[in-house]
Design a protein around this motif. Structure first.
Motif, PDB file in Angstrom:
ATOM      1  N   GLU A   1       0.836  -1.201   0.000  1.00 53.42           N
ATOM      2  CA  GLU A   1       0.000   0.000   0.000  1.00 53.42           C
ATOM      3  C   GLU A   1       0.874   1.256   0.000  1.00 53.42           C
ATOM      4  O   GLU A   1       0.536   2.253  -0.651  1.00 53.42           O
ATOM      5  CB  GLU A   1      -0.926   0.006   1.216  1.00 53.42           C
ATOM      6  CG  GLU A   1      -2.061  -1.010   1.143  1.00 53.42           C
ATOM      7  CD  GLU A   1      -3.004  -0.743  -0.029  1.00 53.42           C
ATOM      8  OE1 GLU A   1      -3.346   0.429  -0.251  1.00 53.42           O
ATOM      9  OE2 GLU A   1      -3.385  -1.708  -0.719  1.00 53.42           O
ATOM     10  N   ASP A   2       1.992   1.210   0.709  1.00 51.97           N
ATOM     11  CA  ASP A   2       2.907   2.350   0.716  1.00 51.97           C
ATOM     12  C   ASP A   2       3.461   2.603  -0.685  1.00 51.97           C
ATOM     13  O   ASP A   2       3.568   3.752  -1.123  1.00 51.97           O
ATOM     14  CB  ASP A   2       4.064   2.108   1.689  1.00 51.97           C
ATOM     15  CG  ASP A   2       3.613   2.109   3.148  1.00 51.97           C
ATOM     16  OD1 ASP A   2       2.508   2.615   3.422  1.00 51.97           O
ATOM     17  OD2 ASP A   2       4.368   1.594   3.991  1.00 51.97           O
ATOM     18  N   GLU A   3       3.810   1.526  -1.371  1.00 50.91           N
ATOM     19  CA  GLU A   3       4.338   1.688  -2.727  1.00 50.91           C
ATOM     20  C   GLU A   3       3.263   2.225  -3.662  1.00 50.91           C
ATOM     21  O   GLU A   3       3.535   3.105  -4.496  1.00 50.91           O
ATOM     22  CB  GLU A   3       4.886   0.359  -3.259  1.00 50.91           C
ATOM     23  CG  GLU A   3       5.475   0.488  -4.658  1.00 50.91           C
ATOM     24  CD  GLU A   3       6.228  -0.748  -5.113  1.00 50.91           C
ATOM     25  OE1 GLU A   3       6.717  -0.737  -6.255  1.00 50.91           O
ATOM     26  OE2 GLU A   3       6.330  -1.718  -4.336  1.00 50.91           O
ATOM     27  N   LEU A   4       2.050   1.717  -3.536  1.00 52.12           N
ATOM     28  CA  LEU A   4       0.953   2.220  -4.370  1.00 52.12           C
ATOM     29  C   LEU A   4       0.718   3.706  -4.122  1.00 52.12           C
ATOM     30  O   LEU A   4       0.440   4.465  -5.062  1.00 52.12           O
ATOM     31  CB  LEU A   4      -0.332   1.436  -4.091  1.00 52.12           C
ATOM     32  CG  LEU A   4      -0.411   0.020  -4.661  1.00 52.12           C
ATOM     33  CD1 LEU A   4      -1.693  -0.666  -4.196  1.00 52.12           C
ATOM     34  CD2 LEU A   4      -0.344   0.037  -6.189  1.00 52.12           C
ATOM     35  N   ASP A   5       0.826   4.133  -2.862  1.00 51.31           N
ATOM     36  CA  ASP A   5       0.624   5.548  -2.547  1.00 51.31           C
ATOM     37  C   ASP A   5       1.664   6.428  -3.227  1.00 51.31           C
ATOM     38  O   ASP A   5       1.380   7.580  -3.590  1.00 51.31           O
ATOM     39  CB  ASP A   5       0.668   5.771  -1.036  1.00 51.31           C
ATOM     40  CG  ASP A   5      -0.557   5.207  -0.318  1.00 51.31           C
ATOM     41  OD1 ASP A   5      -1.567   4.924  -1.006  1.00 51.31           O
ATOM     42  OD2 ASP A   5      -0.491   5.038   0.910  1.00 51.31           O
TER      43      ASP A   5
ATOM     44  N   HIS B   1      -5.895   2.197 -11.616  1.00 51.86           N
ATOM     45  CA  HIS B   1      -4.506   1.808 -11.851  1.00 51.86           C
ATOM     46  C   HIS B   1      -3.944   1.028 -10.669  1.00 51.86           C
ATOM     47  O   HIS B   1      -3.151   0.093 -10.856  1.00 51.86           O
ATOM     48  CB  HIS B   1      -3.644   3.042 -12.127  1.00 51.86           C
ATOM     49  CG  HIS B   1      -2.258   2.697 -12.568  1.00 51.86           C
ATOM     50  ND1 HIS B   1      -2.004   1.885 -13.658  1.00 51.86           N
ATOM     51  CD2 HIS B   1      -1.037   3.020 -12.057  1.00 51.86           C
ATOM     52  CE1 HIS B   1      -0.696   1.732 -13.797  1.00 51.86           C
ATOM     53  NE2 HIS B   1      -0.088   2.409 -12.845  1.00 51.86           N
ATOM     54  N   ARG B   2      -4.345   1.381  -9.457  1.00 48.00           N
ATOM     55  CA  ARG B   2      -3.911   0.616  -8.292  1.00 48.00           C
ATOM     56  C   ARG B   2      -4.375  -0.833  -8.413  1.00 48.00           C
ATOM     57  O   ARG B   2      -3.637  -1.774  -8.076  1.00 48.00           O
ATOM     58  CB  ARG B   2      -4.457   1.247  -7.007  1.00 48.00           C
ATOM     59  CG  ARG B   2      -3.825   2.601  -6.681  1.00 48.00           C
ATOM     60  CD  ARG B   2      -4.580   3.328  -5.590  1.00 48.00           C
ATOM     61  NE  ARG B   2      -4.357   2.758  -4.274  1.00 48.00           N
ATOM     62  CZ  ARG B   2      -3.494   3.229  -3.385  1.00 48.00           C
ATOM     63  NH1 ARG B   2      -2.752   4.298  -3.685  1.00 48.00           N
ATOM     64  NH2 ARG B   2      -3.365   2.673  -2.196  1.00 48.00           N
ATOM     65  N   ALA B   3      -5.586  -1.031  -8.932  1.00 49.89           N
ATOM     66  CA  ALA B   3      -6.113  -2.391  -9.114  1.00 49.89           C
ATOM     67  C   ALA B   3      -5.333  -3.131 -10.188  1.00 49.89           C
ATOM     68  O   ALA B   3      -5.030  -4.328 -10.047  1.00 49.89           O
ATOM     69  CB  ALA B   3      -7.596  -2.333  -9.463  1.00 49.89           C
ATOM     70  N   VAL B   4      -4.992  -2.424 -11.277  1.00 45.68           N
ATOM     71  CA  VAL B   4      -4.209  -3.056 -12.343  1.00 45.68           C
ATOM     72  C   VAL B   4      -2.866  -3.530 -11.805  1.00 45.68           C
ATOM     73  O   VAL B   4      -2.445  -4.670 -12.041  1.00 45.68           O
ATOM     74  CB  VAL B   4      -4.009  -2.076 -13.522  1.00 45.68           C
ATOM     75  CG1 VAL B   4      -2.946  -2.615 -14.494  1.00 45.68           C
ATOM     76  CG2 VAL B   4      -5.313  -1.857 -14.263  1.00 45.68           C
TER      77      VAL B   4
END
Length: 266
Positions: A145-149, A157-160
């Motif tokens: 989650e930190d990397e996605l942020d 795009h987070r889902a992809v």
């Protein structure tokens, strides 16, 4: 064999050019499906290749191999084995650094391949600092989650990224090779360049990018409001794609803008 994902323009329309998308750290080709489809809808042939493998111990050799892969990837975009011009390389993250460094590689035929480049979210020195640990590859929710942020606030795009088996979690914790950074910043990019960066990108060195844009003969730095590191795939992806298409059309028109604002109330 060079691996890539193809996005074709509408049937019956003349192909307006070839766009080769070069992903960055941890990104698979699926990360650029939305971007590829959007540019293809404007009659550009879009090919997304694999992220380049650059070896700090043999940067020249690895860049030369990367260049060979790009040359192979553009073949066949026009009739027969021809190439639809202009050819524009779109690099993201370390893919952007590799594209810039390639254009400065002496003696490389691939350095003469593109008619223009788009450099999206080039990371600065120490760009891994404060990001995530490569240990996040284990799939732990917190580090991922930190990397996605850092990457994006776009839910789609987070889902992809989360669902794509080609995504390598924790990759933003991998240091950017200093040799690659140096080669990218030393490169006197001879073709028109659009540099894109989000103003909420913690991995970017805005001052360095500003200096780079000012030092190049035909470069433009576009800062995307509230965008994160994955500037092509953040919430502002429609506006960013429009900016890229405007750049492509300007390149096609000999760098003369097709639209000029003569008066505006805002």
């Amino acid at each position: 064999m060079t691996q890539y994902t193809d996005h074709h323009g509408p049937e019956g329309l003349l192909t307006r050019g070839t766009i080769v998308v070069v992903p960055g750290r941890g990104e698979g080709r699926a990360a650029y499906a939305r971007f590829g489809r959007r540019l293809a809808a404007d009659a550009y042939r879009v090919r997304v290749v694999d992220a380049p493998r650059t070896d700090p111990e043999d940067l020249t050799g690895s860049l030369a191999r990367f260049g060979d892969e790009l040359v192979a990837a553009v073949g066949g975009t026009a009739a027969g084995d021809g190439v639809a011009r202009p050819v524009v390389l779109v690099g993201a993250d370390t893919g952007a650094l590799a594209v810039a460094a390639l254009l400065g590689l002496e003696g490389s035929s691939a350095a003469r391949l593109p008619d223009a480049v788009v450099l999206a979210g080039p990371p600065g020195p120490g760009a891994d600092s404060g990001a995530v640990s490569p240990d996040a590859a284990g799939g732990e929710a917190g580090p991922w989650e930190d990397e996605l942020d850092i990457r994006t606030s776009c839910p789609a795009h987070r889902a992809v990224l989360s669902d794509d088996s080609g995504t390598r979690r924790g990759s933003l914790g991998t240091p950017v090779p200093e040799a690659l950074l140096d080669a990218a910043h030393r490169s006197a990019i001879p073709v028109p360049a659009l540099i894109l960066v989000g103003d909420a990108d913690p991995l970017a060195d805005r001052d360095a990018l500003t200096r780079t844009a000012k030092s190049l003969p035909r470069a433009r730095l576009a800062v995307v409001r509230d965008a994160h590191h994955d500037v092509l795939n953040d919430l502002q992806h429609r506006s960013v794609a429009a900016e890229v298409v405007t750049f492509l059309e300007t390149v096609r028109n000999g760098l003369v803008p097709l639209v000029a604002v003569e008066a505006s109330a805002w």
